[in-house]
Design a protein around this motif. Sequence first.
Motif, PDB file in Angstrom:
ATOM      1  N   LEU A  89       0.792  -1.227   0.000  1.00 58.21           N
ATOM      2  CA  LEU A  89       0.000   0.000   0.000  1.00 58.21           C
ATOM      3  C   LEU A  89       0.824   1.276   0.000  1.00 58.21           C
ATOM      4  N   SER A  90       2.067   1.196   0.429  1.00 57.21           N
ATOM      5  CA  SER A  90       2.824   2.436   0.583  1.00 57.21           C
ATOM      6  C   SER A  90       4.283   2.203   0.225  1.00 57.21           C
ATOM      7  N   PRO A  91       5.007   3.285  -0.062  1.00 57.10           N
ATOM      8  CA  PRO A  91       6.429   3.124  -0.358  1.00 57.10           C
ATOM      9  C   PRO A  91       7.163   2.756   0.922  1.00 57.10           C
ATOM     10  N   LEU A  92       8.292   2.080   0.772  1.00 53.56           N
ATOM     11  CA  LEU A  92       9.062   1.691   1.955  1.00 53.56           C
ATOM     12  C   LEU A  92      10.027   2.801   2.329  1.00 53.56           C
ATOM     13  N   ALA A  93      10.292   2.901   3.624  1.00 52.31           N
ATOM     14  CA  ALA A  93      11.318   3.859   4.066  1.00 52.31           C
ATOM     15  C   ALA A  93      12.680   3.329   3.640  1.00 52.31           C
ATOM     16  N   ALA A  94      13.676   4.218   3.566  1.00 55.94           N
ATOM     17  CA  ALA A  94      15.016   3.792   3.167  1.00 55.94           C
ATOM     18  C   ALA A  94      15.482   2.670   4.084  1.00 55.94           C
ATOM     19  N   GLY A  95      15.982   1.580   3.508  1.00 55.14           N
ATOM     20  CA  GLY A  95      16.525   0.486   4.303  1.00 55.14           C
ATOM     21  C   GLY A  95      15.470  -0.510   4.772  1.00 55.14           C
TER      22      GLY A  95
END
Length: 342
Positions: A213-219
């Motif tokens: 549903l959403s973009p992932l945070a860095a890492g």
Amino acid sequence: MKTRLLTGHDIPAAAAILREGGLLGIPTETVYGLGADGLNAEAVRHIFEAKGRPQDNPLILHIPNASWLSRYCHDVPASAYALAERFWPGPLTMILPRREIVPDAVTCGLDTVGVRCPDHPVTLEIIRAAAVPVAAPSGNRSGRPSPTCARHMLEDMEDRIDAIVDGGPCGVGVESTIIDLTVTPPRLLRPGGLPLEELEEVLGEITVDKAVLSPLAAGEKPRAPGMKYRHYAPKAPVTVVTGPGEGTARYIRERAGEHTGVICFDEFAEAFPNCVVEPIGSYADKAEQARRVFEALRAFDGTAVTAIYAQCPGDAGLGLAVANRLKKAAGFQIVDIGEDGI
Ligand code: AMP
Ligand code: MG
């Protein structure tokens, strides 16, 4: 190598390519796949080379029926057989504990493997004739929209693989739904051709992985490694506009110009004069939207379009998969105009 085009009459030739460690484009009901003998690590490595696929993105094993599950997976739960009984052959991939016989090249070293039985008579016959499970990701170059007909696959793979079997256009048009059965409750890793609601009828509660549903945070790592890559992307940047059809059409029209591409519902096909318009089916017909979404994303390449806007269906039924593919193509660049529009 020169890529041959085969048909459903060429089953022995297609099976021979697999048995000899070659690469074969296979038709399925979801999208075209790039197949190799799933027990031959060398052949599987060639899939990654031909696609330019990142080394940490595992492949799905394609089998002809549920009786092969126990050859490649252990501790197969009763729920897997219940799902297979109801939905196979069909657009459902199950993640299960993997047996040693499955090469690391397929699973990228994970202790699980994704398995599915595709609903295409030609490919089922090829797998039976080759008598090996077929490891196959989608048949596009990595990052490109998935191919939903043999011509699209040839665009990406000509002279990189041995042959493509032309089995006609794909009836579903988006990739399989992936459900992880190694966790409780089961977890949806990728929405696809089988709606979440139908899985819930068999499994009860299902967790939806955040990466859907959403973009992932860095890492941050998704459970399906493939979900972290920008995907399905045309060359021009995409913006997805969510909200009611009239309102999203108005929002796009106010920003659109001569070099704007628009993916829209059929009802709005005339609403964007001067733009390059790709209708993907009527607002209510999510099955048609699924069949056409990848072709629409491909269509802008080779045009003068410098920006693309897309109307987006709601999340019910197949809408979850169509919306996910559009949002991934947009790198999650999303404008929500709200229920009443802007
Ligand atoms: P594709 O075949 O191109 O649709 O890609 C296969 C998808 O399945 C990718 O998103 C992979 O990350 C995912 N996948 C394959 N095997 C596994 C596994 N064992 N665990 C989680 N995800 C998997
Ligand atoms: Mg893919």
